[in-house]
Design a protein around this motif. Structure first.
Motif, mmCIF file in Angstrom:
data_model
loop_
_atom_site.group_PDB
_atom_site.id
_atom_site.type_symbol
_atom_site.label_atom_id
_atom_site.label_comp_id
_atom_site.label_asym_id
_atom_site.label_seq_id
_atom_site.Cartn_x
_atom_site.Cartn_y
_atom_site.Cartn_z
ATOM 1 N N LYS A 3 25.511 7.217 69.521
ATOM 2 C CA LYS A 3 26.174 6.456 68.467
ATOM 3 C C LYS A 3 25.163 5.610 67.700
ATOM 4 C CE LYS A 3 30.015 3.434 67.518
ATOM 5 N NZ LYS A 3 31.170 2.743 68.021
ATOM 6 N N SER A 4 24.201 4.991 68.398
ATOM 7 C CA SER A 4 23.214 4.151 67.721
ATOM 8 C C SER A 4 22.318 4.977 66.794
ATOM 9 C CB SER A 4 22.375 3.386 68.735
ATOM 10 O OG SER A 4 21.650 4.276 69.544
ATOM 11 N N ALA A 5 21.997 6.206 67.200
ATOM 12 C CA ALA A 5 21.178 7.073 66.350
ATOM 13 C C ALA A 5 21.933 7.444 65.080
ATOM 14 C CB ALA A 5 20.757 8.322 67.104
ATOM 15 N N VAL A 6 23.227 7.725 65.216
ATOM 16 C CA VAL A 6 24.046 8.058 64.046
ATOM 17 C C VAL A 6 24.164 6.846 63.136
ATOM 18 C CG1 VAL A 6 26.359 8.690 63.274
ATOM 19 C CG2 VAL A 6 25.328 9.896 65.192
ATOM 20 N N GLU A 7 24.385 5.661 63.726
ATOM 21 C CA GLU A 7 24.495 4.446 62.919
ATOM 22 C C GLU A 7 23.188 4.156 62.195
ATOM 23 O OE1 GLU A 7 25.731 1.534 65.770
ATOM 24 O OE2 GLU A 7 27.853 2.100 65.593
ATOM 25 N N HIS A 11 22.782 4.052 58.212
ATOM 26 C CA HIS A 11 22.265 2.888 57.502
ATOM 27 C C HIS A 11 21.108 3.292 56.584
ATOM 28 C CE1 HIS A 11 21.182 -1.218 56.633
ATOM 29 N NE2 HIS A 11 19.943 -0.955 57.020
ATOM 30 N N ALA A 12 20.196 4.102 57.104
ATOM 31 C CA ALA A 12 19.053 4.557 56.296
ATOM 32 C C ALA A 12 19.523 5.387 55.113
ATOM 33 C CB ALA A 12 18.089 5.366 57.158
ATOM 34 N N PHE A 13 20.514 6.257 55.345
ATOM 35 C CA PHE A 13 21.043 7.102 54.279
ATOM 36 C C PHE A 13 21.693 6.247 53.207
ATOM 37 C CE2 PHE A 13 24.603 9.475 52.409
ATOM 38 C CZ PHE A 13 23.938 10.574 51.915
ATOM 39 N N PHE A 14 22.533 5.296 53.625
ATOM 40 C CA PHE A 14 23.247 4.467 52.659
ATOM 41 C C PHE A 14 22.270 3.602 51.879
ATOM 42 C CE2 PHE A 14 25.886 0.893 51.289
ATOM 43 C CZ PHE A 14 26.860 1.593 50.604
ATOM 44 N N LYS A 15 21.281 3.037 52.580
ATOM 45 C CA LYS A 15 20.279 2.218 51.915
ATOM 46 C C LYS A 15 19.488 3.055 50.916
ATOM 47 C CE LYS A 15 16.442 -0.869 52.815
ATOM 48 N NZ LYS A 15 15.517 -1.394 53.797
ATOM 49 N N PRO A 32 28.567 7.701 47.848
ATOM 50 C CA PRO A 32 29.462 7.563 49.001
ATOM 51 C C PRO A 32 29.682 6.087 49.341
ATOM 52 C CG PRO A 32 27.566 8.943 49.551
ATOM 53 C CD PRO A 32 27.358 8.432 48.176
ATOM 54 N N SER A 33 30.917 5.741 49.629
ATOM 55 C CA SER A 33 31.243 4.374 49.998
ATOM 56 C C SER A 33 30.873 4.123 51.456
ATOM 57 C CB SER A 33 32.736 4.122 49.807
ATOM 58 O OG SER A 33 33.466 4.917 50.737
ATOM 59 N N GLU A 34 30.868 2.862 51.839
ATOM 60 C CA GLU A 34 30.597 2.528 53.236
ATOM 61 C C GLU A 34 31.661 3.137 54.137
ATOM 62 O OE1 GLU A 34 29.369 -1.465 54.250
ATOM 63 O OE2 GLU A 34 28.779 -1.797 52.162
ATOM 64 N N GLU A 35 32.897 3.209 53.650
ATOM 65 C CA GLU A 35 33.979 3.824 54.426
ATOM 66 C C GLU A 35 33.713 5.317 54.624
ATOM 67 O OE1 GLU A 35 34.726 1.998 51.526
ATOM 68 O OE2 GLU A 35 35.097 0.154 52.667
ATOM 69 N N GLN A 36 33.216 5.971 53.569
ATOM 70 C CA GLN A 36 32.894 7.398 53.666
ATOM 71 C C GLN A 36 31.774 7.627 54.679
ATOM 72 O OE1 GLN A 36 34.460 10.143 51.767
ATOM 73 N NE2 GLN A 36 33.568 10.968 53.618
ATOM 74 N N ILE A 37 30.759 6.778 54.625
ATOM 75 C CA ILE A 37 29.649 6.882 55.576
ATOM 76 C C ILE A 37 30.166 6.689 56.999
ATOM 77 C CG2 ILE A 37 27.467 5.842 56.340
ATOM 78 C CD1 ILE A 37 27.030 7.246 53.741
ATOM 79 N N ALA A 38 31.051 5.715 57.198
ATOM 80 C CA ALA A 38 31.611 5.465 58.535
ATOM 81 C C ALA A 38 32.411 6.674 59.015
ATOM 82 C CB ALA A 38 32.491 4.216 58.511
ATOM 83 N N GLU A 39 33.140 7.314 58.094
ATOM 84 C CA GLU A 39 33.898 8.519 58.453
ATOM 85 C C GLU A 39 32.953 9.638 58.878
ATOM 86 O OE1 GLU A 39 36.521 11.861 56.154
ATOM 87 O OE2 GLU A 39 36.900 9.784 55.579
ATOM 88 N N TRP A 40 31.847 9.818 58.153
ATOM 89 C CA TRP A 40 30.867 10.836 58.513
ATOM 90 C C TRP A 40 30.228 10.506 59.854
ATOM 91 C CZ3 TRP A 40 28.224 10.910 53.048
ATOM 92 C CH2 TRP A 40 29.069 11.553 52.150
ATOM 93 N N ASP A 41 29.979 9.208 60.102
ATOM 94 C CA ASP A 41 29.443 8.792 61.408
ATOM 95 C C ASP A 41 30.336 9.306 62.530
ATOM 96 O OD1 ASP A 41 27.311 7.398 60.390
ATOM 97 O OD2 ASP A 41 28.231 5.419 60.608
ATOM 98 N N ARG A 42 31.634 9.061 62.395
ATOM 99 C CA ARG A 42 32.582 9.484 63.433
ATOM 100 C C ARG A 42 32.601 11.006 63.560
ATOM 101 N NH1 ARG A 42 35.178 5.259 60.974
ATOM 102 N NH2 ARG A 42 36.445 6.590 59.643
ATOM 103 N N GLU A 96 28.072 14.895 51.575
ATOM 104 C CA GLU A 96 28.178 14.973 53.030
ATOM 105 C C GLU A 96 27.094 15.903 53.586
ATOM 106 O OE1 GLU A 96 31.520 15.744 56.525
ATOM 107 O OE2 GLU A 96 32.038 16.200 54.451
ATOM 108 N N ALA A 97 26.763 16.952 52.832
ATOM 109 C CA ALA A 97 25.683 17.853 53.242
ATOM 110 C C ALA A 97 24.352 17.103 53.277
ATOM 111 C CB ALA A 97 25.604 19.051 52.300
ATOM 112 N N GLU A 98 24.119 16.241 52.297
ATOM 113 C CA GLU A 98 22.899 15.440 52.295
ATOM 114 C C GLU A 98 22.864 14.520 53.512
ATOM 115 O OE1 GLU A 98 22.771 13.522 48.433
ATOM 116 O OE2 GLU A 98 21.367 15.049 47.733
ATOM 117 N N TYR A 99 24.013 13.989 53.869
ATOM 118 C CA TYR A 99 24.083 13.120 55.043
ATOM 119 C C TYR A 99 23.773 13.918 56.316
ATOM 120 C CZ TYR A 99 25.768 9.862 58.516
ATOM 121 O OH TYR A 99 25.845 9.038 59.601
ATOM 122 N N LEU A 100 24.398 15.078 56.472
ATOM 123 C CA LEU A 100 24.135 15.918 57.643
ATOM 124 C C LEU A 100 22.669 16.349 57.661
ATOM 125 C CD1 LEU A 100 24.952 17.450 60.172
ATOM 126 C CD2 LEU A 100 25.854 19.277 58.701
#
Length: 194
Positions: A3-7, A11-15, A32-42, A96-100
């Motif tokens: 979980k910490s690695a994903v977080e 954070h790095a992606f959003f920043k 992407p919003s912070e909510e979207q990032i949190a959804e991708w985290d999960r 989301e692909a960029e995030y993955l």
């Protein structure tokens, strides 16, 4: 992935996304919003990134490519990989692909060819770690040859920095550039490892 690695990756992606130049996708779809990032985290918290990279390795075109008269070996294009992720149902959007892709980079499974960029859905070249030409078996290299070449292409001299003189030193960035320009190394990543 923990979980910490994903977080941390989130954070790095959003920043990065908040300070980087916007792509056409960002302008059309919005950042992407912070909510979207949190959804991708999960969503990606319990995924097996190794399996995803192996599946992607078999799905995207990995080949030698030429750009500005330079050949880049065994690589794929970021935008093509992002489209493949959407087509395969791994993600729902290019963002989301960029995030993955960023998760795959942070896990060390893929990397930008010259290690200059995080994963972007753009015409940028990426390599799978298993195909990376930057992995060189230095045990097989003749270290005397490498040292001789290094001494020919790298300037060693006395240098001043912050009012202090350093004797018989070289600047790392200059050494990396010289090794790449001389053809001793294929790219900056390989030169840095030496």
């Amino acid at each position: 992935m923990s979980k910490s690695a994903v977080e941390s990756a989130a954070h790095a992606f959003f920043k990065k996304k908040s300070t980087a130049a916007y792509t056409l996708t960002d302008v059309i779809l919005g950042q992407p919003s912070e909510e979207q990032i949190a959804e991708w985290d999960r969503k990606f918290e319990s995924c097996n990134l190794w399996e995803i990279s192996n599946r992607m390795r078999n799905g995207v075109k990995v080949r030698d490519r030429m750009y500005h008269f330079k050949v880049y070996s065994k690589c794929f294009v970021g935008s093509e990989a992002a489209k493949w992720m959407v087509k395969e149902g791994l993600v729902e959007s290019i963002s989301e692909a960029e995030y993955l892709g960023s998760l795959l980079v942070n896990a060390g499974l893929i990397h930008h060819y010259c290690d200059d960029h995080d994963f972007r859905a753009q015409f940028l070249f990426y390599c799978f770690a298993m195909d990376s030409s930057t992995k060189t078996d230095y045990d097989d290299m003749k270290l005397d040859e490498l040292e001789m070449t290094f001494r020919k292409v790298v300037v060693v001299s006395d240098r001043k920095h912050h009012l202090k003189t350093y004797h018989s030193v070289f600047v790392g960035e200059e050494a990396v550039d010289a090794l790449v320009e001389s053809g001793q190394c294929q790219n900056r990543g390989e030169a840095i490892k030496i």
